[in-house]
Design a protein around this motif. Structure first.
Motif, PDB file in Angstrom:
ATOM      1  N   LEU A  95      51.661  62.833  -0.559  1.00  0.00           N
ATOM      2  CA  LEU A  95      51.505  62.049   0.670  1.00  0.00           C
ATOM      3  C   LEU A  95      51.231  62.963   1.867  1.00  0.00           C
ATOM      4  O   LEU A  95      50.372  62.656   2.710  1.00  0.00           O
ATOM      5  CB  LEU A  95      52.772  61.222   0.900  1.00  0.00           C
ATOM      6  CG  LEU A  95      52.678  60.060   1.859  1.00  0.00           C
ATOM      7  CD1 LEU A  95      51.652  59.046   1.367  1.00  0.00           C
ATOM      8  CD2 LEU A  95      54.030  59.398   2.003  1.00  0.00           C
ATOM      9  N   ALA A  96      51.910  64.084   1.946  1.00  0.00           N
ATOM     10  CA  ALA A  96      51.693  65.033   3.048  1.00  0.00           C
ATOM     11  C   ALA A  96      50.286  65.634   2.981  1.00  0.00           C
ATOM     12  O   ALA A  96      49.632  65.801   4.017  1.00  0.00           O
ATOM     13  CB  ALA A  96      52.751  66.134   3.002  1.00  0.00           C
ATOM     14  N   ALA A  99      47.826  62.995   4.140  1.00  0.00           N
ATOM     15  CA  ALA A  99      47.913  62.827   5.593  1.00  0.00           C
ATOM     16  C   ALA A  99      47.281  64.011   6.320  1.00  0.00           C
ATOM     17  O   ALA A  99      46.605  63.831   7.338  1.00  0.00           O
ATOM     18  CB  ALA A  99      49.367  62.666   6.016  1.00  0.00           C
ATOM     19  N   GLN A 100      47.493  65.213   5.805  1.00  0.00           N
ATOM     20  CA  GLN A 100      46.979  66.413   6.464  1.00  0.00           C
ATOM     21  C   GLN A 100      45.458  66.508   6.378  1.00  0.00           C
ATOM     22  O   GLN A 100      44.785  66.808   7.358  1.00  0.00           O
ATOM     23  CB  GLN A 100      47.617  67.668   5.844  1.00  0.00           C
ATOM     24  CG  GLN A 100      47.164  68.966   6.450  1.00  0.00           C
ATOM     25  CD  GLN A 100      47.654  69.136   7.883  1.00  0.00           C
ATOM     26  OE1 GLN A 100      48.716  68.642   8.244  1.00  0.00           O
ATOM     27  NE2 GLN A 100      46.864  69.813   8.700  1.00  0.00           N
ATOM     28  N   GLY A 103      43.799  62.184   6.818  1.00  0.00           N
ATOM     29  CA  GLY A 103      44.192  61.411   7.997  1.00  0.00           C
ATOM     30  C   GLY A 103      45.231  60.343   7.688  1.00  0.00           C
ATOM     31  O   GLY A 103      45.553  60.052   6.529  1.00  0.00           O
ATOM     32  N   THR A 104      45.735  59.746   8.756  1.00  0.00           N
ATOM     33  CA  THR A 104      46.813  58.769   8.601  1.00  0.00           C
ATOM     34  C   THR A 104      46.333  57.452   8.017  1.00  0.00           C
ATOM     35  O   THR A 104      47.086  56.784   7.308  1.00  0.00           O
ATOM     36  CB  THR A 104      47.513  58.507   9.946  1.00  0.00           C
ATOM     37  OG1 THR A 104      46.534  58.102  10.902  1.00  0.00           O
ATOM     38  CG2 THR A 104      48.245  59.740  10.436  1.00  0.00           C
ATOM     39  N   ASP A 105      45.066  57.071   8.295  1.00  0.00           N
ATOM     40  CA  ASP A 105      44.553  55.829   7.707  1.00  0.00           C
ATOM     41  C   ASP A 105      44.517  55.921   6.182  1.00  0.00           C
ATOM     42  O   ASP A 105      44.909  54.977   5.481  1.00  0.00           O
ATOM     43  CB  ASP A 105      43.155  55.498   8.248  1.00  0.00           C
ATOM     44  CG  ASP A 105      43.190  55.058   9.702  1.00  0.00           C
ATOM     45  OD1 ASP A 105      44.286  54.649  10.158  1.00  0.00           O
ATOM     46  OD2 ASP A 105      42.139  55.113  10.354  1.00  0.00           O
ATOM     47  N   MET A 107      46.356  57.908   4.387  1.00  0.00           N
ATOM     48  CA  MET A 107      47.749  57.971   3.930  1.00  0.00           C
ATOM     49  C   MET A 107      48.356  56.576   3.838  1.00  0.00           C
ATOM     50  O   MET A 107      49.032  56.236   2.865  1.00  0.00           O
ATOM     51  CB  MET A 107      48.589  58.835   4.862  1.00  0.00           C
ATOM     52  CG  MET A 107      50.049  58.943   4.455  1.00  0.00           C
ATOM     53  SD  MET A 107      51.108  59.649   5.700  1.00  0.00           S
ATOM     54  CE  MET A 107      51.111  58.381   6.926  1.00  0.00           C
ATOM     55  N   ILE A 108      48.096  55.751   4.843  1.00  0.00           N
ATOM     56  CA  ILE A 108      48.628  54.389   4.834  1.00  0.00           C
ATOM     57  C   ILE A 108      48.009  53.583   3.698  1.00  0.00           C
ATOM     58  O   ILE A 108      48.704  52.842   2.991  1.00  0.00           O
ATOM     59  CB  ILE A 108      48.393  53.715   6.198  1.00  0.00           C
ATOM     60  CG1 ILE A 108      49.263  54.396   7.256  1.00  0.00           C
ATOM     61  CG2 ILE A 108      48.696  52.225   6.138  1.00  0.00           C
ATOM     62  CD1 ILE A 108      48.942  53.984   8.681  1.00  0.00           C
ATOM     63  N   THR A 111      49.606  54.721   0.456  1.00  0.00           N
ATOM     64  CA  THR A 111      50.987  54.236   0.351  1.00  0.00           C
ATOM     65  C   THR A 111      51.023  52.750   0.016  1.00  0.00           C
ATOM     66  O   THR A 111      51.782  52.318  -0.857  1.00  0.00           O
ATOM     67  CB  THR A 111      51.745  54.498   1.664  1.00  0.00           C
ATOM     68  OG1 THR A 111      51.688  55.878   1.958  1.00  0.00           O
ATOM     69  CG2 THR A 111      53.188  54.067   1.555  1.00  0.00           C
TER      70      THR A 111
END
Length: 121
Positions: A95-96, A99-100, A103-105, A107-108, A111
């Protein structure tokens, strides 16, 4: 031999009888209570003789006895716990990384997909 199993019940009976001969644990009161806590006695309810420290420890030891079944449960619990921890740490690392680098989109989305697949499978 074949007759060894007959003596096993007698040992359990002795253990059970010794547990019933122990005094009851002390009464627990609320921390907000203004009364002094009542302590269980060793003889009759009208007796005011409190339990000694050794009697309390004997009672606790009878409850927290480390026997063969407890040993077997712990032997199974340790590998399962370590396995769950390694799996969780691995998922957090993935997950990290997502995200790294994505990007956060992303990652979401990862998830939410993981949760949906985990719930339905």
């Amino acid at each position: 031999g074949g007759g060894d199993w007959q003596g096993m019940g007698e040992e359990k009976m002795d253990e059970e009888e010794s547990l019933h001969s122990l005094p009851p644990p002390p009464a627990i009161t609320s921390p907000l209570s203004t009364k002094t806590p009542a302590i269980a006695s060793t003889s009759s309810p009208s007796s005011s003789t409190p339990l000694s420290y050794l009697q309390h420890m004997k009672y606790v030891k009878s409850i927290v006895r480390y026997d063969y079944e407890t040993f077997r449960i712990l032997q199974l619990a340790v590998p399962f716990t370590v396995s769950a921890m390694v799996e969780t740490i691995g998922e957090l690392v993935i997950l990290a990384l997502i995200a790294q680098y994505l990007g956060t989109d992303a990652m979401i989305a990862y998830t939410m997909t993981d949760v949906a697949v985990g719930v339905t499978s």
